[in-house]
Design a protein around this motif. Sequence first.
Motif, PDB file in Angstrom:
ATOM      1  N   TYR A  86     -23.052  13.313  -8.454  1.00 20.37           N
ATOM      2  CA  TYR A  86     -22.941  14.313  -9.516  1.00 20.37           C
ATOM      3  C   TYR A  86     -23.839  13.981 -10.709  1.00 20.37           C
ATOM      4  O   TYR A  86     -24.174  12.831 -10.975  1.00 20.37           O
ATOM      5  N   GLY A  87     -24.220  15.046 -11.392  1.00 23.53           N
ATOM      6  CA  GLY A  87     -24.867  14.901 -12.681  1.00 23.53           C
ATOM      7  C   GLY A  87     -23.808  14.905 -13.755  1.00 23.53           C
ATOM      8  O   GLY A  87     -22.888  15.734 -13.731  1.00 23.53           O
ATOM      9  N   ALA A  88     -23.906  13.970 -14.694  1.00 15.99           N
ATOM     10  CA  ALA A  88     -22.935  13.861 -15.786  1.00 15.99           C
ATOM     11  C   ALA A  88     -23.626  14.156 -17.107  1.00 15.99           C
ATOM     12  O   ALA A  88     -24.680  13.571 -17.398  1.00 15.99           O
ATOM     13  N   ALA A  89     -23.038  15.065 -17.883  1.00 10.41           N
ATOM     14  CA  ALA A  89     -23.583  15.459 -19.181  1.00 10.41           C
ATOM     15  C   ALA A  89     -25.029  15.935 -19.056  1.00 10.41           C
ATOM     16  O   ALA A  89     -25.791  15.893 -20.024  1.00 10.41           O
ATOM     17  N   ASP A  90     -25.428  16.388 -17.864  1.00 14.42           N
ATOM     18  CA  ASP A  90     -26.791  16.832 -17.577  1.00 14.42           C
ATOM     19  C   ASP A  90     -27.842  15.769 -17.879  1.00 14.42           C
ATOM     20  O   ASP A  90     -29.004  16.095 -18.113  1.00 14.42           O
ATOM     21  N   GLN A  91     -27.451  14.487 -17.847  1.00  9.72           N
ATOM     22  CA  GLN A  91     -28.413  13.444 -18.201  1.00  9.72           C
ATOM     23  C   GLN A  91     -28.412  12.238 -17.279  1.00  9.72           C
ATOM     24  O   GLN A  91     -29.416  11.537 -17.183  1.00  9.72           O
ATOM     25  N   LYS A  92     -27.302  11.957 -16.600  1.00  9.79           N
ATOM     26  CA  LYS A  92     -27.186  10.748 -15.805  1.00  9.79           C
ATOM     27  C   LYS A  92     -26.546  11.095 -14.462  1.00  9.79           C
ATOM     28  O   LYS A  92     -26.025  12.196 -14.274  1.00  9.79           O
ATOM     29  N   TYR A  96     -13.723  16.244 -13.008  1.00 10.35           N
ATOM     30  CA  TYR A  96     -14.172  16.646 -14.349  1.00 10.35           C
ATOM     31  C   TYR A  96     -14.493  15.411 -15.175  1.00 10.35           C
ATOM     32  O   TYR A  96     -14.091  14.286 -14.841  1.00 10.35           O
ATOM     33  N   ALA A  97     -15.245  15.614 -16.255  1.00  4.98           N
ATOM     34  CA  ALA A  97     -15.723  14.506 -17.085  1.00  4.98           C
ATOM     35  C   ALA A  97     -14.562  13.860 -17.828  1.00  4.98           C
ATOM     36  O   ALA A  97     -13.766  14.544 -18.475  1.00  4.98           O
ATOM     37  N   LYS A  98     -14.480  12.530 -17.737  1.00  6.58           N
ATOM     38  CA  LYS A  98     -13.445  11.772 -18.440  1.00  6.58           C
ATOM     39  C   LYS A  98     -14.041  10.578 -19.187  1.00  6.58           C
ATOM     40  O   LYS A  98     -13.613  10.255 -20.293  1.00  6.58           O
ATOM     41  N   GLN A  99     -14.986   9.896 -18.546  1.00  5.41           N
ATOM     42  CA  GLN A  99     -15.520   8.670 -19.118  1.00  5.41           C
ATOM     43  C   GLN A  99     -16.531   8.978 -20.231  1.00  5.41           C
ATOM     44  O   GLN A  99     -17.164  10.032 -20.239  1.00  5.41           O
ATOM     45  N   LYS A 100     -16.681   8.048 -21.145  1.00  2.91           N
ATOM     46  CA  LYS A 100     -17.542   8.265 -22.309  1.00  2.91           C
ATOM     47  C   LYS A 100     -18.951   8.644 -21.898  1.00  2.91           C
ATOM     48  O   LYS A 100     -19.575   9.545 -22.477  1.00  2.91           O
ATOM     49  N   TRP A 101     -19.496   7.969 -20.862  1.00  4.95           N
ATOM     50  CA  TRP A 101     -20.881   8.248 -20.482  1.00  4.95           C
ATOM     51  C   TRP A 101     -21.041   9.601 -19.779  1.00  4.95           C
ATOM     52  O   TRP A 101     -22.155  10.099 -19.624  1.00  4.95           O
ATOM     53  N   GLU A 102     -19.925  10.218 -19.386  1.00  4.71           N
ATOM     54  CA  GLU A 102     -19.967  11.528 -18.745  1.00  4.71           C
ATOM     55  C   GLU A 102     -19.829  12.665 -19.752  1.00  4.71           C
ATOM     56  O   GLU A 102     -20.034  13.832 -19.398  1.00  4.71           O
ATOM     57  N   TRP A 154     -42.108  11.477 -15.974  1.00  3.67           N
ATOM     58  CA  TRP A 154     -41.411  12.567 -15.292  1.00  3.67           C
ATOM     59  C   TRP A 154     -39.893  12.376 -15.246  1.00  3.67           C
ATOM     60  O   TRP A 154     -39.168  13.278 -14.809  1.00  3.67           O
ATOM     61  N   ALA A 155     -39.400  11.234 -15.700  1.00  6.32           N
ATOM     62  CA  ALA A 155     -37.948  10.971 -15.696  1.00  6.32           C
ATOM     63  C   ALA A 155     -37.516  10.300 -16.984  1.00  6.32           C
ATOM     64  O   ALA A 155     -36.553   9.545 -17.011  1.00  6.32           O
ATOM     65  N   ASP A 156     -38.186  10.602 -18.054  1.00  8.01           N
ATOM     66  CA  ASP A 156     -37.960   9.947 -19.335  1.00  8.01           C
ATOM     67  C   ASP A 156     -36.693  10.421 -20.029  1.00  8.01           C
ATOM     68  O   ASP A 156     -36.044   9.663 -20.761  1.00  8.01           O
ATOM     69  N   THR A 157     -36.312  11.685 -19.802  1.00  2.00           N
ATOM     70  CA  THR A 157     -35.278  12.313 -20.625  1.00  2.00           C
ATOM     71  C   THR A 157     -33.973  12.561 -19.884  1.00  2.00           C
ATOM     72  O   THR A 157     -32.892  12.353 -20.425  1.00  2.00           O
ATOM     73  N   MET A 158     -34.050  13.017 -18.634  1.00  2.00           N
ATOM     74  CA  MET A 158     -32.852  13.364 -17.880  1.00  2.00           C
ATOM     75  C   MET A 158     -33.033  13.031 -16.410  1.00  2.00           C
ATOM     76  O   MET A 158     -34.113  13.236 -15.840  1.00  2.00           O
ATOM     77  N   VAL A 159     -31.981  12.532 -15.773  1.00  2.01           N
ATOM     78  CA  VAL A 159     -31.862  12.485 -14.317  1.00  2.01           C
ATOM     79  C   VAL A 159     -30.479  13.032 -13.987  1.00  2.01           C
ATOM     80  O   VAL A 159     -29.493  12.661 -14.628  1.00  2.01           O
TER      81      VAL A 159
END
Length: 402
Positions: free
Chosen positions: A369-375, A337-343, A22-27
Amino acid sequence: MKQPKIKYSLEPVIEPQPGCDWADTMVLNPALVIAENDDAIHMLFRATGPWQQKNLKGKSDPYPIFLGYAKSEDGGESFQADFSRPALAPMLAYEMEEMYIENDKGEKVLNYANGCIEDPRIFRVEEDWYLSVACRLFPPGPYWEGDKRRDNLPDWAMDEANPLGKLANRNDTVTVLYRLNLTELTRENYDQAFTYVGPVTDGNVSDNRDVFLFPKKFKIDGREQYLMLHRPDDPSEFSAGQGVTKPSIMMAAAEQIEDFVTDKATHHLFATGIFDWEEERIGASFPPIDLGDGEWLISYHGKQLPDVGYTQSFIIVRELEDTFPEIIHRVSERLIYAKQKWELPDKFPCPCIFTTGGVVKDGVLIMSYGAADQKIGIAKVNFAELIHYIRCFDRNGEIGTM
């Protein structure tokens, strides 16, 4: 005028868990709350993974959306997530007669959270804690690959004349309210933590999300009423939103919470996009924070494609006598706003930081916050410095005098 320093997580505080179905792809998109007599910060987060066993039409595997629970005991620097089971899960029924649940009044009602439970917000209204979530009747396919909302619709919902109307046929979102027992949540007794209340938006009027209530009643039109922020996809479906063609922030007032989904509610156009980074839409982000003296902090997000993506800023409103609150300060800059690579973008093409939780602890505003809709990440800022900065702008985002 110096912009306040915002500190971001250097790496995600929660990431998808390979092998956790249930959490394999996105959190992503987490809510935050601090319970009374409890120093910890508690989180509910959105999560998804492929659910092959519910693939109805063979088009694409559905990705139902669940809520997970996590806890921080170091002021939000790190979170320990419980991946042993979801805290709240959709029912995932395809036959309409199986899509029912008992509400807080003991009535058997349609479960609008049958397919997805998205983007939680936690807030208090008078003496009770509530959770609002954007829900779909059926789980979509891999939505980052395009519009997959209808890949797993049962045959009866594919018929435009189905008993549930265009909400089922389009598989749009409707916002659902749960009563939240914080004590049971923090004990990880999930089955006792959530009580279904019902929808507070009408999916047959407009897809509607980013919904939550102020913690008290306001005197509006001569009556003490609950006040709700919402973001319809099509504001023009409401008389107060006539002529507005892009998703915008509206307010609604109602004497009873269950009246928000009816024509007893009064709607008010609160804010539309006016800056370039708000070109596509704006919506409220996390529940209002009381500043005292009749003023409230409202966090909100804007969207602009393809370069800016989702970014965040702030509004301060002031209560008025016998009508809806008014904007008195609005920051024209995107502060978060998103700045870091993982975001930065991965599955989705545009940058995205999306805040859905905010709590004040020891003079610091802690935002999830959710970053890149994945983390999931955490941002922190000195609360007093942030409010001082917001007050440098007038209601139209112009720099003025305090």
